[in-house]
Enzyme design. Structure first.
Site, PDB file in Angstrom:
ATOM      1  N   LYS A   1       1.411  -7.186  -0.568  1.00 14.09           N
ATOM      2  CA  LYS A   1       1.607  -6.628  -1.787  1.00 14.09           C
ATOM      3  C   LYS A   1       2.497  -7.895  -2.628  1.00 14.09           C
ATOM      4  O   LYS A   1       2.802  -8.657  -2.103  1.00 14.09           O
ATOM      5  CB  LYS A   1       2.401  -5.155  -1.743  1.00 14.09           C
ATOM      6  CG  LYS A   1       1.969  -4.306  -1.364  1.00 14.09           C
ATOM      7  CD  LYS A   1       1.961  -2.927  -1.162  1.00 14.09           C
ATOM      8  CE  LYS A   1       1.043  -1.887  -0.694  1.00 14.09           C
ATOM      9  NZ  LYS A   1       1.736  -0.367  -1.037  1.00 14.09           N
TER      10      LYS A   1
ATOM     11  N   TYR B   1      -6.275   1.817  -7.090  1.00 14.42           N
ATOM     12  CA  TYR B   1      -5.782   2.931  -6.348  1.00 14.42           C
ATOM     13  C   TYR B   1      -6.177   4.214  -7.466  1.00 14.42           C
ATOM     14  O   TYR B   1      -5.346   5.041  -7.792  1.00 14.42           O
ATOM     15  CB  TYR B   1      -4.537   2.465  -7.186  1.00 14.42           C
ATOM     16  CG  TYR B   1      -3.519   2.046  -5.648  1.00 14.42           C
ATOM     17  CD1 TYR B   1      -3.363   2.368  -4.703  1.00 14.42           C
ATOM     18  CD2 TYR B   1      -3.094   0.550  -6.047  1.00 14.42           C
ATOM     19  CE1 TYR B   1      -2.942   1.488  -3.835  1.00 14.42           C
ATOM     20  CE2 TYR B   1      -2.590   0.168  -5.168  1.00 14.42           C
ATOM     21  CZ  TYR B   1      -2.582   0.629  -3.538  1.00 14.42           C
ATOM     22  OH  TYR B   1      -1.804  -0.430  -2.915  1.00 14.42           O
TER      23      TYR B   1
ATOM     24  N   ASN C   1       6.784  -2.379  -1.205  1.00 12.95           N
ATOM     25  CA  ASN C   1       6.633  -1.756   0.435  1.00 12.95           C
ATOM     26  C   ASN C   1       5.984  -2.607   1.372  1.00 12.95           C
ATOM     27  O   ASN C   1       5.639  -2.595   2.267  1.00 12.95           O
ATOM     28  CB  ASN C   1       6.536   0.534   0.695  1.00 12.95           C
ATOM     29  CG  ASN C   1       5.152   0.238   0.203  1.00 12.95           C
ATOM     30  OD1 ASN C   1       3.941  -0.476  -0.369  1.00 12.95           O
ATOM     31  ND2 ASN C   1       4.677   1.082   0.709  1.00 12.95           N
TER      32      ASN C   1
ATOM     33  N   HIS D   1      -0.056  -2.823   2.478  1.00 13.78           N
ATOM     34  CA  HIS D   1      -1.281  -1.595   2.490  1.00 13.78           C
ATOM     35  C   HIS D   1      -2.139  -1.359   3.462  1.00 13.78           C
ATOM     36  O   HIS D   1      -2.226  -2.690   4.577  1.00 13.78           O
ATOM     37  CB  HIS D   1      -2.113  -1.668   1.254  1.00 13.78           C
ATOM     38  CG  HIS D   1      -3.307  -0.655   1.295  1.00 13.78           C
ATOM     39  ND1 HIS D   1      -3.143   0.722   0.531  1.00 13.78           N
ATOM     40  CD2 HIS D   1      -5.003  -0.896   1.896  1.00 13.78           C
ATOM     41  CE1 HIS D   1      -4.058   1.442   1.142  1.00 13.78           C
ATOM     42  NE2 HIS D   1      -4.816   0.637   1.379  1.00 13.78           N
TER      43      HIS D   1
ATOM     44  N   GLU E   1     -12.174   0.241   0.719  1.00 17.33           N
ATOM     45  CA  GLU E   1     -11.254  -0.290   0.323  1.00 17.33           C
ATOM     46  C   GLU E   1     -11.923  -2.334   0.488  1.00 17.33           C
ATOM     47  O   GLU E   1     -11.812  -2.468   0.017  1.00 17.33           O
ATOM     48  CB  GLU E   1      -9.815  -0.031   0.616  1.00 17.33           C
ATOM     49  CG  GLU E   1      -9.830   1.441   0.530  1.00 17.33           C
ATOM     50  CD  GLU E   1      -8.056   1.357   0.984  1.00 17.33           C
ATOM     51  OE1 GLU E   1      -7.716   2.354   0.479  1.00 17.33           O
ATOM     52  OE2 GLU E   1      -7.968   1.102   1.938  1.00 17.33           O
TER      53      GLU E   1
HETATM   54  P1  ADP Z   1       0.814   4.489   2.004  1.00 17.46           P
HETATM   55  O1  ADP Z   1       0.333   3.388   1.377  1.00 17.46           O
HETATM   56  O2  ADP Z   1       2.262   4.597   3.232  1.00 17.46           O
HETATM   57  O3  ADP Z   1      -0.401   4.847   1.947  1.00 17.46           O
HETATM   58  P2  ADP Z   1       0.716   6.484  -0.405  1.00 17.46           P
HETATM   59  O4  ADP Z   1      -0.938   6.414  -0.027  1.00 17.46           O
HETATM   60  O5  ADP Z   1       1.256   7.848  -0.357  1.00 17.46           O
HETATM   61  O6  ADP Z   1       1.350   4.930   1.203  1.00 17.46           O
HETATM   62  O7  ADP Z   1       1.302   5.676  -1.535  1.00 17.46           O
HETATM   63  C1  ADP Z   1       0.725   4.861  -1.629  1.00 17.46           C
HETATM   64  C2  ADP Z   1       1.300   3.157  -2.454  1.00 17.46           C
HETATM   65  O8  ADP Z   1       1.902   3.799  -3.258  1.00 17.46           O
HETATM   66  C3  ADP Z   1       2.519   3.749  -1.592  1.00 17.46           C
HETATM   67  O9  ADP Z   1       1.872   2.140  -0.506  1.00 17.46           O
HETATM   68  C4  ADP Z   1       3.397   2.614  -2.562  1.00 17.46           C
HETATM   69  O10 ADP Z   1       3.325   1.536  -2.953  1.00 17.46           O
HETATM   70  C5  ADP Z   1       3.637   3.641  -3.479  1.00 17.46           C
HETATM   71  N1  ADP Z   1       3.906   5.216  -4.067  1.00 17.46           N
HETATM   72  C6  ADP Z   1       4.374   5.838  -2.368  1.00 17.46           C
HETATM   73  N2  ADP Z   1       5.001   6.955  -3.204  1.00 17.46           N
HETATM   74  C7  ADP Z   1       5.325   6.669  -4.484  1.00 17.46           C
HETATM   75  C8  ADP Z   1       6.742   6.833  -4.590  1.00 17.46           C
HETATM   76  N3  ADP Z   1       7.465   8.153  -4.981  1.00 17.46           N
HETATM   77  N4  ADP Z   1       7.805   6.157  -5.620  1.00 17.46           N
HETATM   78  C9  ADP Z   1       6.901   4.628  -5.868  1.00 17.46           C
HETATM   79  N5  ADP Z   1       5.794   4.699  -5.510  1.00 17.46           N
HETATM   80  C10 ADP Z   1       5.614   4.967  -4.609  1.00 17.46           C
HETATM   81 MG    MG Z   2      -2.185   5.405   1.389  1.00 12.14          MG
END
Ligand code: ADP
Ligand code: MG
Length: 138
Positions: free
Chosen positions: A10, A50, A113, A116, A127
């Site tokens: 990312k 997304y 974070n 992905h 994807e």
């Molecule tokens: P993951 O990437 O671990 O599968 P999710 O699919 O739940 O997590 O969410 C997609 C992405 O959205 C996350 O990787 C993160 O970048 C962002 N995200 C998730 N939860 C939050 C949150 N509470 N606040 C801000 N960004 C978030």
């Molecule tokens: Mg996810």
């Protein structure tokens, strides 16, 4: 059991110079790169990727972040790829990610974070084909 998953390094991680170290950790863990590209998503493209999160409160923030700078997108292969890659990257929130995981080492917040990882075989295929044509997968 799947043998392919999809990942992105990312914009937070690419801008901090972590791309090489993250890719190294991925290949050291036994994943083979089947396709890869360096690309800067538009807001529209990030929003489409997304779309599944459209109703979540962080959607706008996520789309702005993911279109804020270049990413590395890749299709990875390994036995049990989806589950093993989720283990390698760690929890969504780096504060809760296990020691040694990519998010623990390189991520700064739940939103920014670092990486992905697809959450299912079905989404890995969707994807991967969002970014790559058959001609780009080897
Ligand atoms: P993951 O990437 O671990 O599968 P999710 O699919 O739940 O997590 O969410 C997609 C992405 O959205 C996350 O990787 C993160 O970048 C962002 N995200 C998730 N939860 C939050 C949150 N509470 N606040 C801000 N960004 C978030
Ligand atoms: Mg996810």
């Amino acid at each position: 059991m799947s043998n392919r998953t999809f990942t992105m390094v990312k914009p937070d991680a690419t801008s901090k110079g972590y791309t090489g170290a993250i890719l190294q950790q991925i290949t050291d863990a036994g994943f083979t790169i089947k396709a890869m590209k360096w690309i800067h998503l538009s807001e529209k493209q990030a929003g489409a990727f997304y779309a599944v999160h459209k109703e979540r409160p962080f959607y706008g923030e996520l789309v702005a972040f993911m279109s804020s700078g270049p990413i590395v997108a890749a299709i990875l292969e390994k036995e049990n790829a989806v589950a093993d890659f989720r283990t390698l990257i760690g929890a969504t929130n780096p504060a809760q990610a296990a020691e040694g995981t990519i998010r623990k080492k390189f991520a700064s917040s739940i939103g920014e974070n670092a990486v992905h990882g697809s959450d299912s075989d079905e989404n890995a295929a969707i994807e991967g084909s969002f970014f790559f044509s058959g001609l780009e997968i080897f």
